[in-house]
Design an enzyme around this catalytic site. Structure first.
Site, PDB file in Angstrom:
ATOM      1  CG  ASN A  55      38.377  55.382  38.688  1.00 48.93           C
ATOM      2  OD1 ASN A  55      38.276  54.640  39.952  1.00 48.93           O
ATOM      3  ND2 ASN A  55      37.895  54.726  37.602  1.00 48.93           N
ATOM      4  CG  ASP A  56      38.480  61.534  37.035  1.00 46.75           C
ATOM      5  OD1 ASP A  56      39.544  60.868  36.650  1.00 46.75           O
ATOM      6  OD2 ASP A  56      37.613  62.065  36.064  1.00 46.75           O
TER       7      ASP A  56
ATOM      8  CG  HIS B 143      40.059  34.565  19.377  1.00 49.81           C
ATOM      9  ND1 HIS B 143      40.431  35.234  18.101  1.00 49.81           N
ATOM     10  CD2 HIS B 143      40.266  35.190  20.312  1.00 49.81           C
ATOM     11  CE1 HIS B 143      40.948  36.427  18.515  1.00 49.81           C
ATOM     12  NE2 HIS B 143      40.798  36.719  19.830  1.00 49.81           N
TER      13      HIS B 143
ATOM     14  CD  GLU C  40      34.013  63.631  38.057  1.00 46.17           C
ATOM     15  OE1 GLU C  40      34.637  62.756  37.814  1.00 46.17           O
ATOM     16  OE2 GLU C  40      32.967  64.012  37.325  1.00 46.17           O
TER      17      GLU C  40
ATOM     18  CG  HIS D 202      31.258   9.757  61.783  1.00 43.84           C
ATOM     19  ND1 HIS D 202      30.627   8.514  61.457  1.00 43.84           N
ATOM     20  CD2 HIS D 202      32.319   9.510  62.593  1.00 43.84           C
ATOM     21  CE1 HIS D 202      31.200   7.474  62.273  1.00 43.84           C
ATOM     22  NE2 HIS D 202      32.440   8.134  62.813  1.00 43.84           N
TER      23      HIS D 202
ATOM     24  NE  ARG E 167      43.001  56.564  36.339  1.00 43.30           N
ATOM     25  CZ  ARG E 167      41.815  55.711  36.201  1.00 43.30           C
ATOM     26  NH1 ARG E 167      41.936  54.716  36.939  1.00 43.30           N
ATOM     27  NH2 ARG E 167      40.997  55.871  35.300  1.00 43.30           N
TER      28      ARG E 167
ATOM     29  CB  CYS F  23      30.104  55.324  40.069  1.00 49.46           C
ATOM     30  SG  CYS F  23      30.344  57.202  39.775  1.00 49.46           S
TER      31      CYS F  23
END
Length: 831
Positions: free
Chosen positions: A563-564, A298, A540, A747, A574, A611
């Site tokens: 997604n949906d 952390h 969706e 070069h 899924r 989205c």
């Protein structure tokens, strides 16, 4: 008893932060909830963070939650949604191995003979300061304190005091700091943590100090035995809260080893706890060398979030003798430069100049609107869930918010948010956005996102159930309150409204009626509000795709929830490991559906965005551009890379790619098509103003080559400036490139240069080029691609012939600025 079975989705395992969040989710229920890790055959009270951590749960472990009690059905429904959808968000993204791999030491530094110690990169960056050693606290004096009748009272007082201190810090912090402090607060409030200390005092008759230390040792031993590096590194958190308890209980015994940083400091310690890090003045913390800290501790997470460079792997006894001396911590090359001489300090000054240029350019690039290579405009927006995420999203280059998940305001609480609370949250994000559009998705609750205070009955299939717009008529008051809050906030910015889970035209007509009622109410109440608002729907549910033309008469835009939509189109859960491999949006059927939506909407003058997770997938960006989508909304950290990639893509080539993909017969054919797709490289001129500099104050040859190669990296002409520099030096070692007349022409032909370039630096004063041809005050560097047809010898020869001409040389040296040099060279040279 009810059971939820799942595979652990956390890449870093069940450590303090996700354990705290899971415990918070479980603690709101009366039922007994047991967490089981089947791989470890370990059981734990799911309402105890410490017990959860102790199960040693790793990514993909088979797990279950057993729920038994009066509210088990409702608990199962809510916890199942949390596990499936939000649990993974409690984990943290760790840097890749590539980000923590040290670059080879560049010649422009090694040639300066620096005094170096080599370490391992834990957090990248460069810091300059004084080496300061922080000694570790000894706990022996606390262990020796005899038992007392007041020990139990002291423990309760110390726990309460520490909780109060952490709560105060939580009010003052945000981001990673707040998340880690919340985890620490959860640990000290954990019944198992305090209960173990009490048992050690009562059953083994240990004093409070010894009991706190023994409990710390037992918990740390269990964590240290974990197979997960991430879980092993939570030892620091247990030690941190235990030491804080000791110091609170006996403040007079020994003050905690806190350090006041009065000047830029490189802190050297065996380890540093999160609370110690948070107590430091970060303005004067130039870097840290931590002997025993791991890459996922952390403290390291806090350091990375604060842009503090960190090295490990350096023994303290090797550094202790340098305490008080100036040093440079280089966590790019993985070295500590002790007592740098003027030349080494100059190297790092040039490195800082390049870093500043890169940061400025990245900020400018993020602020630019997104265009394809052939100037096809596409909006790049962010998906967020709270107003606090908005400033970070805009800093990453978001041109708006394509999805504001308003349901987050309704979750994890006992009652609904009132209108004023919602108004303030929506107003906050609109004020942060300025004129950028913010699309507020109305509450997507119910179904898989169960809200206890709504008392919606349990469903067999919540993903296909009573949720989102389907519940609005029953909870019309709740919906009207949200509409009022959004309309009030909309008068402060560019607010747009999006309705989720729509399947038919009647739903959107009802919603439009409710919007008008809310406007009438706000007028009646004399409250400032927007008179109209842009309205769209989430696409969706597959049924919508066949009546997009009808929806175009009623709404202003469409945003595809990939997604949906993927789940519903394929009838695939899924989160079910037996069918989840079928969850793939890159198939002919899905792409043809997208094509139909976009074509129909565009024919009627409506825009279409996406989205879901697909919107931020860089591999599929050519397809999304080719399909004609107007907006991509994604997780904000993905935005800079997507914008950069978009600038390399030709929309016509992508359109042809999408056409071919829609004709494919399988997902495998589409993937093969994508693999074979090679965007045409943008062409940059050999000579460009961005690579020409006048009056550069370099003190040696090394700085000149370092700067010119690094500048090519800043300008995107190479992704590997260190490797390119090495190629330049290898050529330089064959024969020095000073050509006389105060000119040098270093070069190379290199695989590391993306765009062949001529870089020029006219120096403020001559430098030693280590050449028989004398000092140099004009550097012309040629870096040509190894696979390009351009012959570097011909370019070199043409330059050399021109430089023999006295008038040409005088013109170069007399030029007033970089533009004058560019104009002269473009006139005189032909490549």
């Amino acid at each position: 008893m009810l059971t939820i079975q799942f595979l652990c989705p956390l890449p870093n395992g069940l450590h303090a932060r996700p354990a705290w969040e899971l415990k918070e989710q479980c603690s709101q229920w009366q039922s007994e909830i047991t967490f089981i890790n089947h791989r470890q055959n370990a059981k734990a009270d799911a309402k105890s963070s410490l017990a959860l951590i102790g199960t040693g749960t790793l990514f993909n472990d088979s797990c279950s939650l057993n729920i038994s009690g009066s509210d088990e059905e409702q608990a199962r429904r809510v916890l199942e949604e949390y596990i499936q959808v939000r649990f993974i968000d409690s984990d943290s993204v760790q840097p890749t191995q590539a980000e923590l791999t040290a670059h080879p030491l560049p010649r422009s530094l090694s040639r300066l003979n620096p005094d170096l110690l080599y370490g391992n990169v834990l957090a990248s960056g460069v810091g300059v300061g004084t080496l300061t050693l922080l000694q570790s606290d000894s706990l022996d004096s606390y262990r020796a304190i005899p038992a007392s009748a007041q020990d139990s009272t002291r423990l309760e007082h110390s726990l309460a005091t520490l909780a109060e201190q952490l709560n105060q810090q939580l009010r003052e912090r945000d981001g990673e700091s707040k998340t880690i402090l919340s985890a620490h607060l959860s640990l000290i409030q954990d019944d198992e943590f305090a209960g173990n200390i009490r048992r050690l005092m009562t059953e083994q008759h240990q004093g409070l100090g010894a009991a706190i230390i023994r409990n710390m040792e037992q918990v740390c031993a269990k964590l240290s035995a974990s197979a997960s590096d991430y879980l092993r590194e939570r030892v620091s958190d247990i030690r941190d809260i235990s030491e804080q308890l000791l110091h609170i209980t006996w403040p007079e015994l020994k003050p905690r080893n806190n350090l006041v940083l009065e000047k830029p400091t490189i802190l050297v310690a065996e380890d540093l706890t999160p609370s110690q890090f948070l107590s430091l003045d970060l303005k004067n913390l130039a870097g840290m060398i931590l002997e025993k800290t791991g890459r996922t501790s952390h403290t390291l997470i806090l350091a990375r979030a604060s842009a503090i460079p960190v090295l490990s792997g350096l023994p303290l006894d090797a550094i202790a003798r340098y305490a008080g001396q100036p040093a440079v911590l280089d966590a790019q090359c993985g070295v500590l430069a002790i007592n740098p001489n003027d030349a080494v300090s100059g190297y790092y000054q040039v490195a800082q100049t390049l870093a500043d240029k890169r940061q400025k350019q990245q900020a400018q690039a993020a602020a630019q609107l997104a265009y394809s290579r052939d100037n096809k405009r596409i909006d790049i927006a962010a998906n967020i869930g709270t107003a606090l995420e908005a400033p970070g999203a805009f800093a990453n280059g978001a041109e708006g918010v394509g999805l504001f998940r308003t349901e987050m305001l309704y979750m994890d609480r006992d009652s609904e948010p009132d209108e004023q609370e919602q108004f303030e949250a929506y107003q906050q994000v609109l004020l942060a956005a300025g004129d950028k559009p913010i699309i507020f998705r109305t509450m997507d609750i119910g179904g898989d996102k169960s809200i206890p205070y709504l008392n919606i009955p349990q469903e067999e299939n919540p993903f296909l159930g009573y949720r989102a717009v389907r519940i609005y008529p029953e909870f019309a008051g709740l919906f009207r309150t949200q509409l009022r809050a959004i309309l009030r906030a909309a008068s402060f910015g560019n607010a747009q409204l999006m309705i989720p889970m729509v399947h038919g035209l009647d739903q959107i007509l009802w919603v439009k009626g409710e919007i008008q009622k809310a406007i009438v109410e706000l007028k009646r109440d004399g409250l400032r509000h927007a008179e109209t608002i842009t309205l769209g729907i989430m696409v969706e549910v597959p049924s919508v795709c066949y009546i997009i033309d009808h929806f175009c008469d009623e709404v202003d835009f469409f945003s595809i929830g990939s997604n949906d939509m993927t789940q519903y189109l394929y009838a695939v859960d899924r989160n079910n490991p037996r069918v989840s491999p079928l969850y793939n949006p890159i198939t002919p059927s899905f792409l043809r559906m997208l094509q139909q939506i976009v074509t129909t909407a565009h024919q009627r003058g409506k825009w279409v965005g996406i989205c879901g997770e697909l919107g931020g997938e860089s591999r599929y960006l050519p397809l999304l551009l080719g399909l004609g989508l107007d907006e991509l909304s994604m997780s904000s950290p993905r935005i800079p890379a997507v914008k950069s990639q978009l600038r390399q893509l030709d929309s016509e080539a992508c359109r042809e790619l999408a056409r071919q993909a829609c004709e494919c017969r399988s997902a495998q054919e589409i993937e093969a098509l994508l693999t074979a797709f090679t965007p045409e490289e943008d062409v940059r001129p050999l000579l460009a103003l961005e690579n020409i500099f006048v009056d550069q104050a370099f003190s040696n040859k090394e700085q000149a080559i370092q700067f010119l190669c690094g500048n090519l990296g800043v300008n995107g002409r190479t992704e590997h400036p260190f490797e390119l520099e090495e190629d330049v030096w290898q050529r330089e070692e064959i024969v020095t490139t000073g050509v006389g007349f105060g000119v040098a022409i270093p070069h190379t032909k290199s695989q590391w240069i993306r765009h062949s370039s001529i870089s020029i630096a006219r120096l403020a004063k001559p430098v030693d080029w280590q050449s028989e041809m004398g000092e140099v005050e004009l550097v012309i560097m040629l870096t040509l691609g190894a696979n390009e047809g351009m012959n570097h010898v011909k370019v070199f020869s043409q330059l050399a012939r021109k430089l023999v001409n006295k008038n040409f040389r005088q013109s170069l040296f007399a030029a007033q600025d970089a533009q004058s040099i560019l104009t002269l060279l473009e006139t005189e040279l032909t490549f």
